[in-house]
Design a protein around this motif. Structure first.
Motif, short mmCIF file in Angstrom:
data_model
loop_
_atom_site.label_atom_id
_atom_site.label_comp_id
_atom_site.label_asym_id
_atom_site.label_seq_id
_atom_site.Cartn_x
_atom_site.Cartn_y
_atom_site.Cartn_z
N HIS A 72 -0.88 -3.55 -7.99
CA HIS A 72 -0.15 -3.99 -6.79
C HIS A 72 -0.19 -2.94 -5.68
O HIS A 72 -0.16 -3.28 -4.51
CB HIS A 72 1.28 -4.41 -7.16
N THR A 73 -0.28 -1.68 -6.06
CA THR A 73 -0.41 -0.64 -5.03
C THR A 73 -1.76 -0.76 -4.33
O THR A 73 -1.85 -0.67 -3.10
CB THR A 73 -0.27 0.77 -5.66
N GLN A 74 -2.77 -0.99 -5.13
CA GLN A 74 -4.12 -1.13 -4.55
C GLN A 74 -4.15 -2.29 -3.54
O GLN A 74 -4.64 -2.14 -2.42
CB GLN A 74 -5.11 -1.40 -5.68
N ALA A 75 -3.57 -3.42 -3.94
CA ALA A 75 -3.54 -4.56 -3.02
C ALA A 75 -2.71 -4.24 -1.79
O ALA A 75 -3.10 -4.56 -0.66
CB ALA A 75 -2.98 -5.79 -3.74
N ALA A 76 -1.57 -3.57 -1.99
CA ALA A 76 -0.69 -3.25 -0.86
C ALA A 76 -1.40 -2.33 0.13
O ALA A 76 -1.27 -2.50 1.34
CB ALA A 76 0.60 -2.61 -1.37
N ILE A 88 -1.29 -3.80 3.76
CA ILE A 88 -0.22 -3.35 4.64
C ILE A 88 -0.65 -2.07 5.34
O ILE A 88 -1.02 -1.10 4.67
CB ILE A 88 1.08 -3.09 3.84
N HIS A 89 -0.60 -2.06 6.68
CA HIS A 89 -1.09 -0.90 7.39
C HIS A 89 0.01 0.03 7.92
O HIS A 89 -0.15 1.23 7.90
CB HIS A 89 -2.06 -1.33 8.49
N GLY A 90 1.13 -0.55 8.29
CA GLY A 90 2.22 0.29 8.80
C GLY A 90 2.84 1.14 7.70
O GLY A 90 3.10 0.64 6.60
N ALA A 91 3.10 2.43 7.99
CA ALA A 91 3.65 3.34 6.98
C ALA A 91 5.03 2.87 6.51
O ALA A 91 5.32 2.87 5.31
CB ALA A 91 3.73 4.75 7.55
N ALA A 92 5.87 2.45 7.45
CA ALA A 92 7.22 2.03 7.08
C ALA A 92 7.19 0.80 6.18
O ALA A 92 7.91 0.71 5.18
CB ALA A 92 8.03 1.74 8.34
N GLN A 93 6.31 -0.16 6.52
CA GLN A 93 6.21 -1.40 5.74
C GLN A 93 5.68 -1.11 4.33
O GLN A 93 6.14 -1.67 3.35
CB GLN A 93 5.28 -2.41 6.43
N ARG A 94 4.71 -0.19 4.26
CA ARG A 94 4.18 0.19 2.95
C ARG A 94 5.25 0.80 2.07
O ARG A 94 5.36 0.50 0.89
CB ARG A 94 3.08 1.23 3.13
N LYS A 95 6.04 1.66 2.72
CA LYS A 95 7.10 2.33 1.98
C LYS A 95 8.13 1.31 1.48
O LYS A 95 8.62 1.39 0.35
CB LYS A 95 7.80 3.35 2.90
N GLN A 96 8.40 0.36 2.33
CA GLN A 96 9.39 -0.66 1.98
C GLN A 96 8.90 -1.48 0.77
O GLN A 96 9.64 -1.74 -0.16
CB GLN A 96 9.60 -1.58 3.19
N PHE A 97 7.61 -1.85 0.81
CA PHE A 97 7.08 -2.60 -0.33
C PHE A 97 7.11 -1.73 -1.59
O PHE A 97 7.51 -2.18 -2.67
CB PHE A 97 5.65 -3.11 -0.08
N ALA A 98 6.68 -0.48 -1.45
CA ALA A 98 6.63 0.42 -2.61
C ALA A 98 8.01 0.56 -3.25
O ALA A 98 8.15 0.54 -4.47
CB ALA A 98 6.07 1.78 -2.21
N ARG A 138 10.50 -1.61 -3.16
CA ARG A 138 10.85 -2.86 -3.85
C ARG A 138 10.08 -2.96 -5.17
O ARG A 138 10.62 -3.34 -6.21
CB ARG A 138 10.52 -4.06 -2.94
N MET A 139 8.80 -2.61 -5.12
CA MET A 139 7.97 -2.65 -6.32
C MET A 139 8.56 -1.75 -7.40
O MET A 139 8.67 -2.14 -8.56
CB MET A 139 6.54 -2.21 -5.97
N GLU A 140 8.99 -0.54 -7.01
CA GLU A 140 9.54 0.39 -8.00
C GLU A 140 10.83 -0.15 -8.63
O GLU A 140 11.06 0.05 -9.82
CB GLU A 140 9.76 1.77 -7.39
N GLU A 141 11.64 -0.84 -7.83
CA GLU A 141 12.86 -1.44 -8.41
C GLU A 141 12.50 -2.46 -9.49
O GLU A 141 13.08 -2.48 -10.57
CB GLU A 141 13.64 -2.21 -7.32
N ILE A 142 11.51 -3.31 -9.16
CA ILE A 142 11.13 -4.36 -10.10
C ILE A 142 10.50 -3.74 -11.35
O ILE A 142 10.79 -4.13 -12.48
CB ILE A 142 10.17 -5.37 -9.43
N LEU A 170 6.69 -9.41 -8.17
CA LEU A 170 5.94 -8.40 -7.43
C LEU A 170 5.13 -9.03 -6.30
O LEU A 170 4.92 -8.43 -5.25
CB LEU A 170 4.99 -7.65 -8.38
N LEU A 171 4.65 -10.24 -6.56
CA LEU A 171 3.76 -10.85 -5.58
C LEU A 171 4.48 -11.34 -4.32
O LEU A 171 3.95 -11.22 -3.22
CB LEU A 171 3.01 -12.02 -6.27
N ALA A 172 5.69 -11.87 -4.49
CA ALA A 172 6.38 -12.44 -3.32
C ALA A 172 6.56 -11.41 -2.20
O ALA A 172 6.21 -11.69 -1.04
CB ALA A 172 7.71 -13.08 -3.73
N PRO A 173 7.08 -10.20 -2.49
CA PRO A 173 7.22 -9.24 -1.38
C PRO A 173 5.87 -8.80 -0.80
O PRO A 173 5.76 -8.53 0.40
CB PRO A 173 7.95 -8.04 -2.01
N LEU A 174 4.84 -8.80 -1.64
CA LEU A 174 3.51 -8.41 -1.15
C LEU A 174 2.97 -9.48 -0.19
O LEU A 174 2.46 -9.17 0.90
CB LEU A 174 2.58 -8.24 -2.36
#
Ligand code: ASP
Ligand code: MG
Length: 474
Positions: free
Chosen positions: A77-81, A85-95, A97-101, A133-137
């Motif tokens: 999922h990190t590879q796909a993200a 996702i190009h913006g640093a803030a958006q990437r961090k936000q997804f990461a 959420r991913m870590e919580e899951i 994991l997929l929905a937020p991505l």
């Protein structure tokens, strides 16, 4: 006028990697210019299988499985993200959420390995990780295109009974929750991206709707929101007249009825989860099957009536991982409880019976179960009829694993004489021997059993006989 609303579901291969997810985002963004859209996503292809397999290995107490699984999900999922996702803030936000899951997944896995027991409820929670994991991505991929979007877990929307592994939705509370949670987003032009496959009882923990259940999620939400249509995006062009790997001339059917689609879903053309159409039937909402890899193609539209032209035959299906079981002998003639006992036995061992046939001489009854159930079923039948076998009331219980079922499907076959005749003539010309035949009185499906080696010839000759390869013959 009420604005149009579409529910769009994307299956595992349609969201299989970053490139596919980007394509999905394009399809959704474009559709959102014309109508409201609710997106439903599966897990990336293969993820749910991996989760289910790992979960069962955890039961042996092998804790290393947990770490390996979580690490592989993180990497994928990190590879796909990173690609999406190009913006640093958006990437961090997804990461984040991913870590919580993943942390939640890790606790579930560790717990399973520790107590060496996998309950259906834990299995459901572990197998839901892929969708979660997929929905937020996917939501992030939409935001990348400038389309406002929010990931939502269906545990907030789809209220189910507490039956883990194959829960059923409760439509009234699902309607209320979906309206309350999704309608305000839609009104603001925000696209909800909902996890397929899962739900929850109103006061309980996460349930799944059964494997392949995100089609069902889409129609449940579509019915709950009174959507105008539901589009199931997949990796094939729609419902085909036959499996193209077996019949190269097979082509996409433009329109079929609910009934026909259900016959095809049950009978091996696994385009749709078998329960998919249930929620939309009362309101008659159309369901499309379309190819996310070729969105310019029209696909197949499933409607209450289908389209009623031509000779009535719409499609052929075949299933080969099945076995024929026969319970027979002259001793069973006129013995009223043989049929009852045979089928209570199949029910006891939870064998799925696909076809039943008994001739009027009553010398034997034969039926078909999936190969996976065959051994268990025959052993149980031999136990059930042990006494009868000893007294030769029942002479034999046999199994033939080398067979296949071929079905000719079409709603307008009803009342069209000659379909069976043409089918069997075509088979005769090809020298295909028919082992057993069944037609339900609904006349939507004529099924016959042939040797597995003759399956392809049976399909090819019937396909040709009904001109299914020719354009616009349906
Ligand atoms: N991911 C789930 C499964 O593989 C649900 C789905 O794909 O429809 O069964
Ligand atoms: Mg699927």
């Amino acid at each position: 006028m009420k604005p149009l609303l579409r529910v769009m579901k994307f299956g595992g291969t349609s969201v299989g990697d970053a490139t596919c997810i980007a394509r999905v985002a394009q399809i959704v963004a474009k559709a959102s210019l014309e109508s409201g859209v609710v997106v439903v996503v599966s897990a990336m292809s293969g993820v749910t299988n991996r989760l289910v397999e790992a979960a069962s290995r955890l039961e042996t107490g092998d804790r290393s499985q947990a770490a390996t699984l979580i690490e592989s999900l993180r990497a994928q999922h990190t590879q796909a993200a990173e690609a999406l996702i190009h913006g640093a803030a958006q990437r961090k936000q997804f990461a984040a959420r991913m870590e919580e899951i993943l942390a939640e997944g890790n606790r579930l896995c560790e717990g399973t390995a520790l107590i060496r027991e996998l309950t259906p409820r834990t299995l459901d929670s572990i197998s839901s990780l892929g969708e979660r994991l997929l929905a937020p991505l996917a939501a992030a991929a939409l935001e990348e295109l400038g389309t406002r979007s929010e990931a939502i877990e269906a545990t907030e929307l789809i209220v189910t009974d507490p039956y883990h592994g194959g829960a059923e939705p409760l439509m009234e509370p699902t309607h209320e929750r979906s309206e309350a949670r999704l309608r305000p987003l839609l009104e603001k032009g925000i696209i909800p991206v909902v996890t397929g496959f899962i739900g929850a009882p109103s006061d309980g923990v996460l349930t799944t709707l059964g494997r392949g259940g995100s089609d069902y999620s889409a129609t449940i939400l579509g019915a709950a929101l009174h959507a105008d249509e539901i589009i199931i995006w997949t990796d094939v062009d729609g419902v085909l007249t036959a499996d193209p790997r077996l019949v190269p001339e097979a082509r996409t059917i433009p329109e079929i009825s609910y009934r026909e689609a259900a016959e095809l879903a049950y009978f091996g053309a696994k385009v749709l989860h078998p329960k998919t159409l249930r929620p939309v039937m009362p309101a008659g909402i159309p369901v499309w099957i379309r190819n996310s890899f070729a969105p310019e193609r029209a696909g197949t539209k499933i409607t209450p009536q289908g389209r009623s032209i031509g000779g009535g035959v719409k499609a052929l299906t075949a299933i080969s991982d099945v076995a024929l079981i026969t319970v027979g002998g002259p001793g069973i003639v006129g013995v009223p409880d043989v049929v009852g006992r045979a089928f209570s036995t199949t029910a006891e061992v939870r064998a799925n019976v696909l076809l039943i046939s008994q001739s009027s001489s009553q010398n034997d009854i034969c039926f078909i179960v999936s190969s996976a159930d065959a051994r268990r079923t025959v052993e149980a039948l031999r136990r059930q009829f042990a006494q009868d076998l000893a007294h030769e009331k029942v002479e034999h219980i046999t199994i033939d694993p080398e067979i296949a079922i071929v079905a000719v499907v079409g709603e307008n076959m009803r009342g069209t004489p000659g379909v069976a005749g043409r089918t069997f003539n075509a088979l005769g010309r090809e020298n295909v021997n028919i082992i057993a035949i069944a037609q339900g009185s609904s006349e939507c499906n004529i099924s016959f059993v042939v040797a597995r080696g003759a399956m392809q010839a049976a399909l090819a000759s019937t396909h040709r006989e009904f001109g299914l390869g020719a354009p616009c013959s349906n």
